[in-house]
Design a protein around this motif. Structure first.
Motif, PDB file in Angstrom:
ATOM      1  N   PRO A  46      -6.547  -2.240  -8.419  1.00 44.28           N
ATOM      2  CA  PRO A  46      -5.079  -2.359  -8.385  1.00 44.28           C
ATOM      3  C   PRO A  46      -4.558  -3.403  -9.372  1.00 44.28           C
ATOM      4  O   PRO A  46      -5.336  -4.173  -9.954  1.00 44.28           O
ATOM      5  N   ILE A  47      -3.249  -3.401  -9.543  1.00 43.77           N
ATOM      6  CA  ILE A  47      -2.580  -4.346 -10.441  1.00 43.77           C
ATOM      7  C   ILE A  47      -1.916  -5.433  -9.605  1.00 43.77           C
ATOM      8  O   ILE A  47      -1.276  -5.139  -8.593  1.00 43.77           O
ATOM      9  N   HIS A 101      -9.593   2.308   5.049  1.00 43.93           N
ATOM     10  CA  HIS A 101     -10.430   1.532   4.120  1.00 43.93           C
ATOM     11  C   HIS A 101      -9.563   0.492   3.388  1.00 43.93           C
ATOM     12  O   HIS A 101      -9.949  -0.676   3.276  1.00 43.93           O
ATOM     13  N   GLN A 102      -8.383   0.927   2.914  1.00 45.90           N
ATOM     14  CA  GLN A 102      -7.486  -0.004   2.221  1.00 45.90           C
ATOM     15  C   GLN A 102      -7.062  -1.136   3.157  1.00 45.90           C
ATOM     16  O   GLN A 102      -7.087  -2.314   2.785  1.00 45.90           O
ATOM     17  N   THR A 131      -1.007  -1.153  -4.666  1.00 48.18           N
ATOM     18  CA  THR A 131      -2.169  -0.269  -4.612  1.00 48.18           C
ATOM     19  C   THR A 131      -1.790   1.043  -3.937  1.00 48.18           C
ATOM     20  O   THR A 131      -0.924   1.077  -3.067  1.00 48.18           O
ATOM     21  N   SER A 132      -2.440   2.120  -4.370  1.00 44.61           N
ATOM     22  CA  SER A 132      -2.207   3.434  -3.762  1.00 44.61           C
ATOM     23  C   SER A 132      -3.336   3.749  -2.800  1.00 44.61           C
ATOM     24  O   SER A 132      -4.449   3.252  -2.950  1.00 44.61           O
ATOM     25  N   VAL A 133      -3.031   4.622  -1.862  1.00 43.67           N
ATOM     26  CA  VAL A 133      -4.017   4.979  -0.843  1.00 43.67           C
ATOM     27  C   VAL A 133      -5.219   5.699  -1.466  1.00 43.67           C
ATOM     28  O   VAL A 133      -6.311   5.692  -0.909  1.00 43.67           O
ATOM     29  N   VAL A 161       0.860  -1.188   0.000  1.00 43.07           N
ATOM     30  CA  VAL A 161       0.000   0.000   0.000  1.00 43.07           C
ATOM     31  C   VAL A 161       0.897   1.239   0.000  1.00 43.07           C
ATOM     32  O   VAL A 161       1.692   1.434   0.920  1.00 43.07           O
ATOM     33  N   LEU A 162       0.763   2.049  -1.021  1.00 41.82           N
ATOM     34  CA  LEU A 162       1.590   3.250  -1.155  1.00 41.82           C
ATOM     35  C   LEU A 162       0.870   4.452  -0.546  1.00 41.82           C
ATOM     36  O   LEU A 162      -0.194   4.842  -1.010  1.00 41.82           O
ATOM     37  N   ALA A 163       1.476   5.012   0.513  1.00 41.13           N
ATOM     38  CA  ALA A 163       0.880   6.176   1.186  1.00 41.13           C
ATOM     39  C   ALA A 163       1.977   7.150   1.605  1.00 41.13           C
ATOM     40  O   ALA A 163       1.952   7.713   2.693  1.00 41.13           O
TER      41      ALA A 163
END
Length: 195
Positions: A136-137, A33-34, A99-101, A7-9
């Motif tokens: 997401p990928i 949520h993520q 996945t991004s935030v 998770v990218l934040a």
């Protein structure tokens, strides 16, 4: 079988004007949520990459059994955060979700991606809704070394996807949120109206 989610934040959220991850979303924040949806999924190895204002996210992250990574080089771009997360990921994982935030996901969608990628032996799985790809990928762990060598100047993940396009599978889902990209206040306001 282990599945990893990164998770990218770590970004500054400059276009949004406020930290995206802390924006309200479906009764919680985008960040939480993520994490909640990943905890309800098959992704047991969850790595969160923080950077800018990491201290704002750490109290939330600590409520979950996840790995927290601080990317000191987050100003260098998204690739540096992906690589930081990957280095902390379980090396025995079969798949790697990125996945991004600001791209709200659903456990049902990511489970479908994991199940499909595991069964089809392709290298990349991307959700699609009404014929349009989203996020997401999900990557096969066979691409781990390729992911570790992505560069901003070579379009990052986009380059990798183009390189392996013939081994990419589109997975149809009944979830139009796969197209959400909450980059600006206008994007966010629109998304709230439709949720």
């Amino acid at each position: 079988m282990t599945h990893t989610a990164i998770v990218l934040a770590a970004g500054r959220s400059s276009r949004m004007g406020t930290l995206k991850g802390l924006l309200p979303w479906q009764g919680t924040t985008l960040f939480e949520h993520q994490l909640q949806n990943l905890r309800e999924s098959v992704f047991s190895d969850i790595v969160v990459v923080l950077g800018y204002k990491a201290e704002e996210f750490i109290p939330i992250a600590k409520k979950y059994p996840i790995k927290i990574i601080i990317n000191e080089h987050c100003h260098d771009g998204k690739c540096s955060s992906i690589i930081s997360g990957l280095k902390a990921a379980d090396k025995s994982s079969k798949t790697i979700l990125i996945t991004s935030v600001d791209q709200p996901l659903q456990s049902l969608t990511v489970n479908r991606l994991a199940d499909t990628l595991t069964k089809c032996h392709c290298l990349i799985a991307v959700p699609s809704h009404q014929g349009k790809r989203g996020h997401p990928i999900l990557f096969s762990s066979q691409l781990r070394n390729d992911l570790l060598s992505i560069k901003e100047e070579r379009m990052g993940l986009r380059y990798l996807i183009q390189e392996h396009e013939k081994f990419l599978l589109e997975v149809p889902v009944e979830n139009d949120q796969i197209h959400l990209n909450l980059n600006s206040q206008a994007d966010y306001i629109d998304a709230l109206k439709n949720n």
